[in-house]
Each structure stands twice: as C-alpha cells, then as structure tokens.
Design a protein around this motif. Structure first.
Motif, short mmCIF file in Angstrom:
data_model
loop_
_atom_site.label_atom_id
_atom_site.label_comp_id
_atom_site.label_asym_id
_atom_site.label_seq_id
_atom_site.Cartn_x
_atom_site.Cartn_y
_atom_site.Cartn_z
N GLN A 175 -1.70 -6.64 -5.13
CA GLN A 175 -2.20 -5.60 -6.17
C GLN A 175 -3.46 -4.74 -5.64
OE1 GLN A 175 -2.99 -7.39 -9.99
NE2 GLN A 175 -5.12 -6.45 -10.11
N ALA A 176 -4.43 -5.24 -4.88
CA ALA A 176 -5.44 -4.40 -4.40
C ALA A 176 -4.98 -3.33 -3.31
CB ALA A 176 -6.55 -5.21 -3.44
N THR A 220 -9.98 -7.55 -14.16
CA THR A 220 -9.03 -6.88 -13.48
C THR A 220 -8.30 -7.50 -12.49
OG1 THR A 220 -10.87 -6.32 -11.71
CG2 THR A 220 -10.46 -4.90 -13.74
N GLY A 221 -8.58 -8.81 -12.37
CA GLY A 221 -7.86 -9.54 -11.24
C GLY A 221 -6.39 -9.92 -11.66
N ARG A 243 0.63 -1.28 -0.09
CA ARG A 243 -0.05 -0.10 0.11
C ARG A 243 0.98 1.19 0.07
NH1 ARG A 243 -2.28 -1.37 4.02
NH2 ARG A 243 -3.91 -2.65 3.33
N CYS A 300 -6.46 -0.34 -14.36
CA CYS A 300 -6.24 -1.39 -13.56
C CYS A 300 -6.33 -2.64 -14.41
CB CYS A 300 -6.90 -1.42 -12.38
SG CYS A 300 -6.60 -0.02 -11.14
N ASP A 340 -10.25 2.53 -12.87
CA ASP A 340 -10.65 0.68 -12.81
C ASP A 340 -10.11 0.42 -14.51
OD1 ASP A 340 -11.51 0.71 -10.41
OD2 ASP A 340 -13.64 0.77 -10.94
N ILE A 400 -2.86 -0.70 -5.50
CA ILE A 400 -4.07 0.23 -5.98
C ILE A 400 -4.52 1.12 -5.12
CG2 ILE A 400 -6.24 0.13 -7.23
CD1 ILE A 400 -5.46 -2.27 -8.50
N GLU A 401 -4.86 0.74 -3.90
CA GLU A 401 -5.27 1.54 -3.04
C GLU A 401 -4.23 2.68 -2.47
OE1 GLU A 401 -6.61 1.20 1.88
OE2 GLU A 401 -6.71 -0.73 0.62
N PRO A 457 -2.86 -11.20 -5.27
CA PRO A 457 -4.15 -10.25 -5.64
C PRO A 457 -4.35 -9.33 -4.52
CG PRO A 457 -4.80 -12.50 -6.03
CD PRO A 457 -3.28 -12.72 -5.75
N ALA A 458 -3.96 -9.73 -3.19
CA ALA A 458 -3.69 -8.83 -2.15
C ALA A 458 -2.78 -7.71 -2.21
CB ALA A 458 -3.69 -9.49 -0.71
#
Length: 355
Positions: free
Chosen positions: A264-265, A343-344, A134, A282, A279, A268-269, A261-262
């Motif tokens: 990546q999320a 987007t995944g 993050r 992404c 989006d 992005i955040e 994936p975590a």
C-alpha cells in the motif's frame, strides 16, 4: 451455490467452438490450443506451427458482458494503446476487420476476442513486490488521468461497480451471505460490516474526482514483468467505480498477508509520482479493501468450480470474518471511539492466498 459452469464437458465444447472459429484469424487446423485460465471467462493460448503465430483467446461467460460492453472495453484498450498510456494487450481483428466473433454453444451465443501475446511472467510473492506496486501506483495514476480526460465513444457502456453492484441488491458476483463455510456468528459480523461500508461509501461520495472508469482487477495474476517493464492485462472487469478501489482490487486474495501495508505504501508513493493523492484520500483505502474482500467472498461461492475458488475454499470466508472484526474495531463508530480515518491497511488475519 450456483451450479458449476466450467466442467470438463463444457470446456470441451468451448474448445471445439473456438477451434472452428480459428480460420477467422487466419490460423490453420494444426493450431494447438491450451487452456490458460478459468475465471469469469475461459482463456486459451493458441499456437499455429504453420505460421509460428501465437494469440490469446478469451471466450466469454454467457450472461455476463453484452456485446456492447465488450466493444467498449476494446475501445478503451485501443485508446490506451494509441496514446501509449500503458503497456497492455492489443486486440487482434479477424480477417473481416471485426474484433468480436460469436460461436454457438448448444444454442447459446458465446463471444470470443483475440489478443496478441505479451512477453513476461507474473511477479512472484517472494520477490520485491513493493517495487512493482510502486510502478503499479504510477500506472494507476496514468490510467485515472486518461479516464478523466478521454472522450468516450458514443454507446460506451460498462458495468458500474458501486455498493449495490457489489454487496447490495444487484450482486453482480453473487451474495456474500452464501460464502463457503459462513456460520451464523460470522454472518452477523459481516452484516454489520456491510452496513458500515455502505455508510462510509455514501459519505465519501461519487464525485467526478473520486469515481470514474477504472481497471478494477489489477491483481498479481493480471500483471506481467519483463525486465524493467510492468504490463497490465485483462480489462474484462473494467467499469465505473471509485478510483482508489483499484488498489483494493490489486491485492485481491491476499488482503490478510503481512506484506500488504508495504504494498500500500509503495502504491501510494508511485501514484504520487504522477498525480497528487492527499492523505485524506488514502484514509479511505481500508474501506475499499474490506469491500473487495467481501465481494470476493461472494465470487468464490458463485464460481466454486474455478481453480481460484477451489484454492480458497472455506478458509477465505473465515479469513474475511476475521478481517471484518479488525475492520469494525477501527471503523464502527457505534462500537469504538477509535478514529475511523485510520490510514493503515487492514490487519493481516485469516485466509490464504491463491497458489
């Protein structure tokens, strides 16, 4: 496969050449040198007991970066430090004020640069990596904003990391077709994947809002955690590429892991705390992840003597093929009706991370 460069005799020559150059930085003959990493270059840690001074030296691989390219990297680092954009290493000048030294290696000139020593450690896989990614997303956003607004000095030159440089005809890091253990069926899968990547990247384009100066190697090995601070080191691969390629590079050698994936999320955040990231933007991330994975498959084959490549071996290539199969299932419009704008992150399959 490329003839291995970093054998014991070669490293001994490098250390001898570096030791002879230490007085240029005011270090004594008693300075202790320790090899830290071998990747594109050889990195040494130097500690001078007479002055309790420690520096990190990077001895460049010949035939990779020109002097002008290294000067350009150091110019960006200087600008980032002066403007306090991020925490990173500071280049240390020699006694004559210059930043790059040359040492002779049996008739071949090797460029050497020195940096200060930043405190910290590499974040471990078992700890809260999403927290740091993050923060990394925010760092990336600040870097990208700086790259878009910075007036680069005259003569600034860095490599261009586009499709041709990575998987096309230029092949800066070798040919993925030479991937360790790659068989005919696997090659067929990767050939199709390379073509899909070419098509997707051409459609995405290289507009100024999408393509510019990036770090290009913010993987875990180039991150330092100290308390609440995250520092980014090693700008040796910085160059011109897609801004979102920075995330793909940040998960190098771990693209198959279930926690991606975590990350990546989280990335992005963090990015969105500094700059907008739609989006639709992404949606291209899986393309860059697959691009980077194939590039690293080529790098491992052409740098087989390095500890990272030896830790990967054939398993990384096999994992690349499995990731490519999953990628094609959602991104090959000739073979699937699935929406290509998934987007995944890529499905976690195959390979193993560096230890």
């Amino acid at each position: 496969m490329t003839q291995p460069m970093y054998d014991d005799a070669f490293l001994a020559r490098l250390e001898a050449g570096l030791r002879a150059a230490l007085p240029r930085w005011g270090l004594s003959a008693a300075t202790h040198l320790r090899l830290l990493t071998i990747s594109e270059n050889a990195t040494f840690r130097a500690r001078d007991p007479s002055g309790a001074r420690e520096l990190v030296f990077r001895v460049h691989r010949p035939g990779y970066h020109s002097r002008a390219e290294i000067e350009s990297e150091l110019a960006w680092l200087a600008a980032l430090g002066h403007e306090r954009v991020i925490d990173t290493l500071t280049p240390i000048a020699q006694s004559d004020g210059t930043l790059i030294a040359d040492i002779d290696d049996e008739g071949v000139t090797r460029h050497v640069v020195a940096f200060d020593l930043l405190p910290g450690r590499e974040p471990a896989e078992g700890e809260d990596l999403p927290r740091w990614y993050r923060e990394l997303g925010a760092i990336n956003a600040r870097l990208h904003a700086h790259a878009k607004s910075w007036a680069r000095p005259e003569g600034f030159v860095r490599k261009v990391w586009d499709y041709e440089a990575m998987l096309g005809e230029v092949r800066l890091w070798g040919d993925w077709r030479a991937g360790l253990g790659l068989d005919a069926p696997g090659r067929e899968v990767l050939e199709r994947t390379a073509q899909v990547l070419r098509e997707r990247l051409a459609a995405y384009g290289t507009g100024e809002d999408r393509f510019g100066l990036v770090h290009a190697d913010m993987r875990v090995a180039n991150l330092l955690v100290e308390g609440e601070r995250l520092s980014v080191i090693d700008f040796d691969d910085c160059g011109f590429s897609w801004y979102l390629y920075d995330f793909a590079a940040a998960i190098s050698f771990a693209e198959h892991e279930p926690y991606i994936p975590a990350l990546q999320a989280a990335w992005i955040e963090g990015y969105r705390t500094v700059a907008p990231l739609a989006d639709e933007e992404c949606a291209i991330l899986p393309v860059f992840i697959m691009l980077r994975r194939m590039l690293l498959t080529a790098w491992i084959a052409s740098h087989a003597e390095t500890p990272t490549a030896q830790a990967m071996g054939d398993a990384y290539t096999h994992g690349t093929v499995e990731l490519a199969r999953a990628f094609l299932a959602t991104h090959d419009t000739d073979a699937s009706d699935t929406d290509a704008n998934d987007t995944g992150a890529l499905e976690p399959n195959g390979g193993r991370a560096a230890s």
